[in-house]
Write a protein that holds these residues in place. Structure first.
Motif, short mmCIF file in Angstrom:
data_model
loop_
_atom_site.label_atom_id
_atom_site.label_comp_id
_atom_site.label_asym_id
_atom_site.label_seq_id
_atom_site.Cartn_x
_atom_site.Cartn_y
_atom_site.Cartn_z
N PRO A 1 -16.54 4.84 -11.12
CA PRO A 1 -17.57 4.65 -10.31
C PRO A 1 -18.54 5.76 -10.10
N ALA A 2 -19.67 5.64 -9.67
CA ALA A 2 -20.55 6.52 -9.32
C ALA A 2 -20.37 6.73 -7.68
N GLY A 3 -21.45 6.92 -6.82
CA GLY A 3 -21.45 6.83 -5.41
C GLY A 3 -20.95 5.59 -4.99
N GLN B 1 -1.07 6.16 7.10
CA GLN B 1 -1.12 4.79 7.24
C GLN B 1 -2.25 4.65 8.21
N ARG B 2 -3.14 3.68 7.94
CA ARG B 2 -4.24 3.38 8.75
C ARG B 2 -4.45 2.03 8.98
N HIS B 3 -3.49 1.08 8.41
CA HIS B 3 -3.65 -0.43 8.61
C HIS B 3 -2.09 -1.00 8.53
N THR C 1 -5.87 4.57 -6.43
CA THR C 1 -7.13 5.25 -6.02
C THR C 1 -7.13 6.59 -5.66
N ALA C 2 -6.00 6.98 -5.43
CA ALA C 2 -5.74 8.09 -4.58
C ALA C 2 -6.41 9.60 -5.19
N SER C 3 -6.85 10.37 -4.44
CA SER C 3 -7.40 11.63 -4.76
C SER C 3 -7.81 12.58 -3.48
N PRO C 4 -7.48 13.76 -3.48
CA PRO C 4 -8.36 14.42 -2.33
C PRO C 4 -9.75 14.22 -2.47
N PRO C 5 -10.32 14.17 -1.47
CA PRO C 5 -11.81 14.01 -1.52
C PRO C 5 -12.66 15.16 -2.06
N SER D 1 0.84 -1.19 0.01
CA SER D 1 0.10 -0.11 0.04
C SER D 1 0.97 1.33 -0.20
N PHE D 2 0.40 2.35 -0.65
CA PHE D 2 1.27 3.63 -0.79
C PHE D 2 0.06 4.73 -0.53
N ASP D 3 0.55 5.53 0.41
CA ASP D 3 -0.52 6.67 0.88
C ASP D 3 0.34 7.70 1.59
N PHE E 1 -6.90 2.59 -12.99
CA PHE E 1 -7.03 4.06 -12.27
C PHE E 1 -8.36 4.34 -12.11
N THR E 2 -8.70 4.76 -10.84
CA THR E 2 -9.93 4.90 -10.47
C THR E 2 -10.43 6.40 -10.71
N SER E 3 -11.41 6.53 -11.83
CA SER E 3 -11.80 7.88 -12.04
C SER E 3 -13.25 8.04 -11.56
N LYS F 1 -3.11 19.61 -8.84
CA LYS F 1 -1.82 18.83 -8.30
C LYS F 1 -1.78 17.54 -8.06
N VAL F 2 -2.67 17.00 -7.25
CA VAL F 2 -2.63 15.41 -6.81
C VAL F 2 -3.30 14.65 -8.18
N ASN F 3 -4.58 15.16 -8.45
CA ASN F 3 -5.03 14.33 -9.51
C ASN F 3 -4.35 14.31 -10.81
N ARG G 1 -16.18 7.37 4.87
CA ARG G 1 -15.84 8.45 5.98
C ARG G 1 -16.74 9.55 5.16
N GLN G 2 -17.10 9.79 4.01
CA GLN G 2 -17.72 10.78 3.69
C GLN G 2 -19.15 11.06 3.30
N VAL G 3 -19.85 9.84 2.83
CA VAL G 3 -21.22 9.94 2.42
C VAL G 3 -21.96 9.94 3.63
P1 NAD Z 1 -10.65 8.24 0.50
O1 NAD Z 1 -10.45 9.72 0.62
O2 NAD Z 1 -11.22 7.31 1.13
O3 NAD Z 1 -9.08 7.37 -0.10
C1 NAD Z 1 -8.29 8.22 -0.96
C2 NAD Z 1 -6.85 8.04 -0.37
O4 NAD Z 1 -5.81 8.66 -1.08
C3 NAD Z 1 -6.71 8.48 1.02
O5 NAD Z 1 -6.21 7.42 1.88
C4 NAD Z 1 -5.62 9.60 0.89
O6 NAD Z 1 -4.71 9.57 1.96
C5 NAD Z 1 -4.95 9.28 -0.12
N1 NAD Z 1 -4.33 10.41 -1.03
C6 NAD Z 1 -4.81 11.59 -1.29
N2 NAD Z 1 -4.02 12.25 -1.63
C7 NAD Z 1 -2.87 11.57 -1.67
C8 NAD Z 1 -1.41 11.86 -2.26
N3 NAD Z 1 -1.25 12.91 -2.85
N4 NAD Z 1 -0.45 11.01 -2.56
C9 NAD Z 1 -0.73 9.66 -1.85
N5 NAD Z 1 -2.04 9.31 -1.30
C10 NAD Z 1 -3.04 10.29 -1.24
O7 NAD Z 1 -11.47 8.13 -1.02
P2 NAD Z 1 -12.45 7.06 -1.65
O8 NAD Z 1 -13.77 7.45 -1.39
O9 NAD Z 1 -11.74 5.81 -1.37
O10 NAD Z 1 -12.14 7.48 -3.13
C11 NAD Z 1 -11.12 6.36 -3.91
C12 NAD Z 1 -11.34 7.19 -5.38
O11 NAD Z 1 -12.51 6.77 -5.88
C13 NAD Z 1 -10.92 8.43 -5.57
O12 NAD Z 1 -9.95 8.44 -6.65
C14 NAD Z 1 -12.05 8.99 -5.64
O13 NAD Z 1 -12.05 10.02 -6.65
C15 NAD Z 1 -12.80 7.98 -6.43
N6 NAD Z 1 -14.31 8.06 -6.43
C16 NAD Z 1 -14.77 7.80 -5.18
C17 NAD Z 1 -16.29 7.97 -5.02
C18 NAD Z 1 -17.17 7.90 -3.55
O14 NAD Z 1 -18.34 7.97 -3.67
N7 NAD Z 1 -16.21 7.69 -2.72
C19 NAD Z 1 -17.19 7.93 -6.21
C20 NAD Z 1 -16.39 8.01 -7.46
C21 NAD Z 1 -15.09 8.10 -7.66
#
Ligand code: NAD
Length: 242
Positions: free
Chosen positions: A167-169, A39-41, A72-76, A34-36, A110-112, A87-89, A176-178
């Protein structure tokens, strides 16, 4: 002859979806790290790093012996920090691809997001042939669309095969969001609003199924992609219902 198994690096592996992907890979006996940035696990090799730093990603890929990245990484969604999304995406995803190429990784999943084609108007029965909207909904979705394009353009170049999923929702354990967002609405007594004519629909997918889709996409990435006819407009992209 025995098939060579992939070794996986889940980028964003501490996140909601990323964690389910890690768990499913473990459950089927695959090598996974895992890369992040957090760390949660603690049950798989963990590489602390930021995807905008190509050296940190390349270092993790080399040390883990990764052959397949699941990114799968992205800011929320929902943040006002537009610059962070790009910057991140976008830049971060470019760095992931550069690191993958420099270390000889074969596959990138890639998770779009389904939001990359959403412009605020109803979308029914459309598929991946629908063009991106002229005006993106917001910076999050714009950055996801640009990252997705970067990933798809990298397909078949420098020994790398790529795929993007939308994916949609996503709902399920670990979210931790919805649910927290919905609960805040409930706690704030904001339940007496109606959006539209009360017939609006939104797609939701269980997180385990979204995770499974990533594993299937990785498994199929060696096979030739199915041919889809190109189309130019939303009308062309509508699938006949019968
Ligand atoms: P999440 O916030 O739980 O997980 C994203 C992880 O990415 C986090 O652990 C975060 O620390 C890490 N991260 C963020 N910036 C980083 C960086 N610069 N370098 C390394 N790690 C970084 O989000 P999620 O809900 O698990 O979403 C996962 C993916 O699915 C995302 O790409 C999101 O865009 C996509 N997505 C999510 C949903 C949804 O409903 N949750 C819907 C459609 C798409």
């Amino acid at each position: 002859m025995a098939e060579t198994k992939d070794s996986y690096l889940v980028i964003g592996g501490s996140g909601f979806l990323g964690r389910h992907i890690v768990q499913q890979l473990l459950d089927r006996g695959d090598a996974v790290a895992s890369f992040d940035i957090v760390q949660r696990h603690f049950d798989v090799p963990f590489y602390s790093g930021d995807i905008t730093n190509v050296d940190e990603v390349a270092n993790a890929l080399r040390k883990s012996g990764t052959t397949c990245i699941i990114h799968t990484a992205s800011p929320p969604a929902g943040s006002k920090n537009e610059a962070l999304y790009f910057k991140v995406n976008v830049e971060g995803t470019k760095a992931v691809i550069a690191a993958a190429v420099s270390t000889g990784v074969r596959k990138l999943v890639f998770t779009s997001s389904a939001g990359v084609v959403f412009n605020g108007n109803d979308l029914a029965n459309v598929d991946e042939r629908l063009p991106y909207p002229d005006v993106p909904l917001d910076a999050y979705n714009d950055s996801k669309a640009k990252a997705e394009q970067v990933v798809l353009e990298a397909n078949g170049k420098d020994g790398l095969l790529t795929v993007a999923l939308r994916p949609a929702g996503i709902f399920g354990p670990g979210d931790r969001q919805v649910m927290s967002g919905m609960y805040k609405v409930y706690e704030g007594n904001q339940t007496h609003f109606q959006i539209g004519d009360n017939t609006n629909l939104f797609d939701w997918t269980y997180v385990g199924n979204v995770a499974k889709a990533h594993l299937l996409a990785a498994d199929k990435l060696d096979l030739p992609a199915p041919a889809l006819p190109l189309c130019e407009s939303k009308e062309d992209a509508l699938i006949a219902e019968d």
